[in-house]
Design an enzyme around this catalytic site. Structure first.
Site, PDB file in Angstrom:
ATOM      1  N   ASP A  98      -6.547   3.993  -4.939  1.00 45.41           N
ATOM      2  CA  ASP A  98      -7.189   3.893  -3.625  1.00 45.41           C
ATOM      3  C   ASP A  98      -7.848   5.254  -3.376  1.00 45.41           C
ATOM      4  O   ASP A  98      -8.181   5.940  -4.357  1.00 45.41           O
ATOM      5  CB  ASP A  98      -6.144   3.503  -2.558  1.00 45.41           C
ATOM      6  CG  ASP A  98      -6.781   2.945  -1.287  1.00 45.41           C
ATOM      7  OD1 ASP A  98      -7.116   1.757  -1.268  1.00 45.41           O
ATOM      8  OD2 ASP A  98      -6.971   3.706  -0.320  1.00 45.41           O
ATOM      9  N   LYS A 121       0.857  -1.193   0.000  1.00 44.52           N
ATOM     10  CA  LYS A 121       0.000   0.000   0.000  1.00 44.52           C
ATOM     11  C   LYS A 121       0.882   1.228   0.000  1.00 44.52           C
ATOM     12  O   LYS A 121       1.999   1.198   0.513  1.00 44.52           O
ATOM     13  CB  LYS A 121      -0.884   0.016   1.256  1.00 44.52           C
ATOM     14  CG  LYS A 121      -2.103   0.891   1.129  1.00 44.52           C
ATOM     15  CD  LYS A 121      -3.089   0.247   0.185  1.00 44.52           C
ATOM     16  CE  LYS A 121      -4.502   0.725   0.337  1.00 44.52           C
ATOM     17  NZ  LYS A 121      -5.441  -0.300  -0.125  1.00 44.52           N
TER      18      LYS A 121
END
Ligand code: GLU
Length: 414
Positions: free
Chosen positions: A146, A106
């Site tokens: 995201d 991430k």
């Protein structure tokens, strides 16, 4: 940040909760409790007035046990290293739940991205991409969208990466525009995957979605598609919200009109209905609640007042462990994030496969393969929960962590 709401403390707690049942060694727990690699960058970029601003960029690579790291990049002022570490760990479990050959990663930039001009957005994203190029790659770590990032940002990053390696390399990132190697169906995949899960859940319980009421917290990509597709199955979306507040209408909200309104005005406020807060939305008397915003929305302090019988998590980490216990005791089923929102990364996987094959699938193909994976994964998690008499998050962890630990036992002495 207090332990109860620190996402990384929560992620570790969730892992440790299944360690005994899975007979994980202390070394295995230690190894899985931290990202395998963590990169923190200073990212300078020029504002429109000529000032140079320096922003913090982060990329956490939690696991390479089952394949390259995979996971999105969020641009938000509240991004922290601990949050990115937690989100990267959740990606590892998510990819394992749906059984796609990736580890977890991430990334994030600490910035109020929405407040930037288009030129500033491009300069900042490209500057971050130039930092990232050294630590990502189609066989190593593959970013994706995201919170507050989408096809445009992915393309700027792919372009910088292509310049870095000297040739176009679309497989380095997913969620690209369809004209630049993106996959059909990637835009709707997170919401669609969630609705496939909910549909399957209703089917397994011999119930119909027709007329069921739904509240959706968060009206970004995942929330919009989830709302639109669940309404398409006959459910009634009675409440939606975004960061600025929400609206409730007992007769149901036209999701198409709400998306148009949000696209035009940047918010859901102003739609026909009663204005409500995000906190009120979570406690509405609805059948299905879809948190599609940020972390820590359903906590020890409001879980007792949630009236929905089914929660399907489009967001990552919206429910704290304390809330999980309360909801489980009250008989509320939570389809956890690492299952419910895994449609996004699943179609990212399809995009990466298509990029590598240089052969592109039809949208029907993408959606039907996604459907198969979501239904199979939901069934596996549901069976696991029944077998262990535990809540669905724990069941999903039992499935996912066992797969990752299994891979590590074969390749390392853990
Ligand atoms: N950001 C999305 C997630 O949290 C998608 C990740 C991906 O497609 O790699 O699952």
């Amino acid at each position: 940040m207090p332990e109860q709401t620190n996402p990384f403390a929560i992620a570790r707690q969730q892992l440790h909760a299944v360690a005994d049942k899975l007979k994980l060694s202390a070394a295995m727990i230690g190894f899985l409790s931290e990202p395998e690699a963590l990169h923190v960058f200073t990212v300078p970029f020029a504002r429109d007035d000529g000032r140079i601003e320096v922003v913090t960029g982060i990329r956490a690579q939690h696991s390479f046990a089952r394949g390259p790291a995979k996971g999105g990049i969020r641009f938000h002022p509240d991004v922290t290293i601990d949050e990115v570490k937690a989100l990267s760990m959740w990606m590892t479990w998510k990819c394992a739940v749906v059984d796609i050959p990736y580890g977890g990663g991430k990334g994030g930039l600490v910035i109020d991205y929405k407040a930037l001009s288009q030129g500033e957005k491009e300069r900042l994203t490209r500057a971050f991409a130039r930092r990232l190029t050294k630590v990502i790659g189609p066989d190593f770590d593959i970013p994706a969208p995201d919170v507050n990032t989408g096809p445009q940002e992915m393309m700027w990053i792919a372009d910088e990466y292509g310049h870095f390696v000297g040739h176009p390399e679309p497989a380095v990132i997913t969620g690209k525009p369809v004209d630049c190697g993106g996959s059909l169906g990637r835009g709707s995949a997170t919401g669609r995957g969630l609705v496939f899960c909910v549909e399957r859940y209703f089917e397994n319980h011999g119930m119909s979605l027709k007329g069921k009421t739904v509240a959706v917290q968060g009206f970004g990509n995942a929330g919009q598609y989830a709302a639109r597709l669940i309404a398409g199955l006959g459910a009634s979306v009675v409440a939606i919200s975004d960061s600025q507040g929400g609206v409730f209408h007992d007769k149901g909200i036209s999701v198409g009109a709400a998306i148009d309104h949000k696209t035009r005005t940047g918010q859901v406020a102003g739609l026909d209905g009663r204005a409500i807060s995000n906190a009120e939305l979570l406690e509405l008397d609805v059948d299905i609640l879809i948190p599609a915003a940020l972390e820590n929305q359903i906590t020890g302090s409001n879980a007792g007042r949630v009236k929905a019988r089914l929660i399907a998590e489009a967001a990552n980490g919206p429910t704290t462990p304390e809330a999980d216990q309360i909801l489980f005791a009250r008989g509320v089923t939570v389809i956890p994030d690492i299952l419910a929102n895994a449609g996004g990364v699943t179609v990212s996987y399809f995009e990466w496969v298509q990029n590598r094959q240089r052969y592109y699938w039809t949208e029907e193909d993408v959606n039907s393969r996604l459907r198969e994976i979501m239904r199979r994964s939901l069934d596996q998690v549901e069976r696991m929960a029944a077998e262990h008499k535990c809540h669905w998050r724990e069941a999903a962890y039992l499935l996912a962590v066992a797969r990752v630990a299994g891979a590590l036992r074969v390749t390392r002495d853990l």
